[in-house]
Design an enzyme around this catalytic site. Structure first.
Site, PDB file in Angstrom:
ATOM      1  N   LYS A 136       1.077  -1.199  -0.311  1.00  0.00           N
ATOM      2  CA  LYS A 136       0.024  -0.124  -0.283  1.00  0.00           C
ATOM      3  C   LYS A 136       1.371   1.319   0.008  1.00  0.00           C
ATOM      4  CE  LYS A 136      -4.541   0.697   0.368  1.00  0.00           C
ATOM      5  NZ  LYS A 136      -5.517  -0.473   0.198  1.00  0.00           N
ATOM      6  N   GLY A 182     -20.766   6.576   4.258  1.00  0.00           N
ATOM      7  CA  GLY A 182     -19.988   6.487   3.870  1.00  0.00           C
ATOM      8  C   GLY A 182     -20.084   6.720   1.985  1.00  0.00           C
ATOM      9  N   GLY A 192     -19.024   7.456  -1.204  1.00  0.00           N
ATOM     10  CA  GLY A 192     -17.527   7.755  -1.870  1.00  0.00           C
ATOM     11  C   GLY A 192     -18.113   6.458  -2.712  1.00  0.00           C
ATOM     12  N   VAL A 221     -17.079   3.999  -3.755  1.00  0.00           N
ATOM     13  CA  VAL A 221     -17.445   2.433  -3.677  1.00  0.00           C
ATOM     14  C   VAL A 221     -18.957   2.610  -2.842  1.00  0.00           C
ATOM     15  CG1 VAL A 221     -17.171   0.150  -2.172  1.00  0.00           C
ATOM     16  CG2 VAL A 221     -15.083   1.639  -3.254  1.00  0.00           C
ATOM     17  N   TYR A 225     -21.406   5.031  -3.077  1.00  0.00           N
ATOM     18  CA  TYR A 225     -22.838   5.343  -3.571  1.00  0.00           C
ATOM     19  C   TYR A 225     -22.795   3.994  -4.179  1.00  0.00           C
ATOM     20  CZ  TYR A 225     -26.060   8.164  -5.687  1.00  0.00           C
ATOM     21  OH  TYR A 225     -27.079   9.355  -5.665  1.00  0.00           O
TER      22      TYR A 225
END
Ligand code: NAD
Length: 366
Positions: free
Chosen positions: A104, A200, A202, A204, A206
């Protein structure tokens, strides 16, 4: 013991952070705790880039994982985040049966950026120095355009504009996982009429909310961005709640799709749901929280299993696979969770512990 980290020389341009360690360097403490293979740092004063690449494991293949662009409170939080996220990527790739390891990157978002493209190009040059041991992708705060800038400097990047956004595939996998979780705990995978709280909205969250609304779920939503909430209220008929209220509001399924660490002792004590199943990485503030959820009778879908759709998409796409083959892999996420739940029930353990042991058997075979 509180002292100054011996590693601070690496961050001479940044505030010196007091750190708490049991002795030795805080960086090695984080590396040991997460069993990280390598930790790489760079800075580029010309563009304002300050970036960290954490490589957790390359045992099963090159370390693949997204690049997060975020204004961290301090450097220590950024390193800890990169390390934990990289570890999660290794577990995710291993359980998804992919020939990739976990890594990451985090870029510390500066207060002002004169040229975002130049900053991501500088990051691309940094990736190139690792000779393919780390392959980047989008994550929170980054978009395909940023990956395009990285691609100017290195081929070790996925989810560019031409490759496509992995977020809808992540959402598709989470949707399949929510249905499996509903089947395991509520005895039915039809989401019609279920009250589902999505935290959330965002890239993903939405897309997932759209699928849940289409399946007939009653949606409760929150986001720090009022514009996203308004969209869900107007387009999906969702009910808006304040972010602090959402987790404690009675519902069938709580779906964390914001940032990590949302499930701690205090939050779990106030949950009123049968299932927690969402896209966010590192939802558990600590591994013990899985046992608290279990003790409260709440089924928890291990995050790195249910949210593996995006990784499956970018990994297979990077290898040149076509969409039908990728979609076939995505549909297996639901079955993978069903198997983990069955094993957890048979052994009277939490799904999180079962999943972790399965991944560790692959990552640490000896
Ligand atoms: P994003 O940045 O597009 O969206 C995150 C959203 O969550 C934002 O709208 C933000 O305002 C909101 N948010 C943050 N904290 C919140 C809080 N406390 N309460 C309510 N809303 C909050 O990120 P994304 O790409 O949608 O990813 C969401 C999560 O899923 C992240 O944890 C990410 O690491 C994880 N994930 C994403 C993918 C992917 O394909 N994008 C894949 C696997 C995992």
């Amino acid at each position: 013991l509180i002292h100054r980290s011996p590693c601070r020389a690496r961050f001479s341009a940044l505030p010196i952070l007091p750190v708490i360690t049991a002795g030795g360097c805080i960086m090695f403490g984080i590396m040991a705790a997460t069993r990280l293979e390598a930790l790489h740092f760079t800075q580029d004063p010309a563009t304002g880039l300050q970036a960290i690449i954490a490589i957790h494991s390359t045992l099963l293949g090159p370390a693949l994982g997204g690049c997060r662009y975020f204004a961290y409170a301090d450097t220590h939080s950024a390193v800890a985040d990169a390390a934990r996220l990289a570890q999660g990527m290794s577990y995710k790739a291993a359980l998804a049966g992919l020939p990739f390891g976990g890594g990451k990157a985090v870029i510390l978002r500066p207060p002002h950026v004169a040229n975002r493209g130049a900053l991501f190009e500088a990051f691309g040059r940094f990736i190139e120095t690792l000779n393919g041991r780390y392959i980047s992708a989008v994550d929170s705060g980054t978009k395909a355009f940023d990956m395009d800038c990285i691609a100017q400097q290195t081929q070790h990047v996925t989810s560019t504009s031409s490759a496509g956004d992995p977020s809808p595939h992540t959402a598709m996998g989470v949707f399949a996982g929510i249905r499996s979780s509903a089947m395991a705990r509520l005895g039915c995978d039809d989401l019609q009429g279920l009250r589902i709280a999505v935290q959330g909205l965002g890239q993903v969250g939405y897309a997932l909310a759209e699928q849940l609304a289409a399946a007939g779920a009653e949606l409760l939503v929150s986001d720090l961005d009022p514009g996203r909430v308004l969209l869900a209220v107007e387009q999906l008929g969702a009910r808006a709640l304040h972010s602090d209220e959402l987790a404690a509001t009675p519902c069938d399924i709580f779906v964390p799709c914001g940032l990590g660490g949302v499930l701690d002792q205090a939050t779990v004590a106030h949950l009123h749901c049968a299932v927690v199943a969402g896209a966010a990485n590192n939802q558990l503030a600590s591994p013990e929280v899985a046992d608290l959820l279990e003790a409260r009778g709440i089924l928890y879908a291990p995050d790195y299993v249910i949210n593996s759709g995006g990784l499956i998409y970018v990994a297979l796409q990077h290898q040149g696979a076509e969409l039908p083959a990728i979609s076939a892999q995505l549909t297996r996420i639901g079955q993978r969770l069903t198997d983990i739940y069955a094993q957890a029930q048979a052994q009277n353990r939490s799904p999180a512990r079962v999943a972790a042991e399965q991944a560790e058997a692959l990552l640490y075979p000896h």
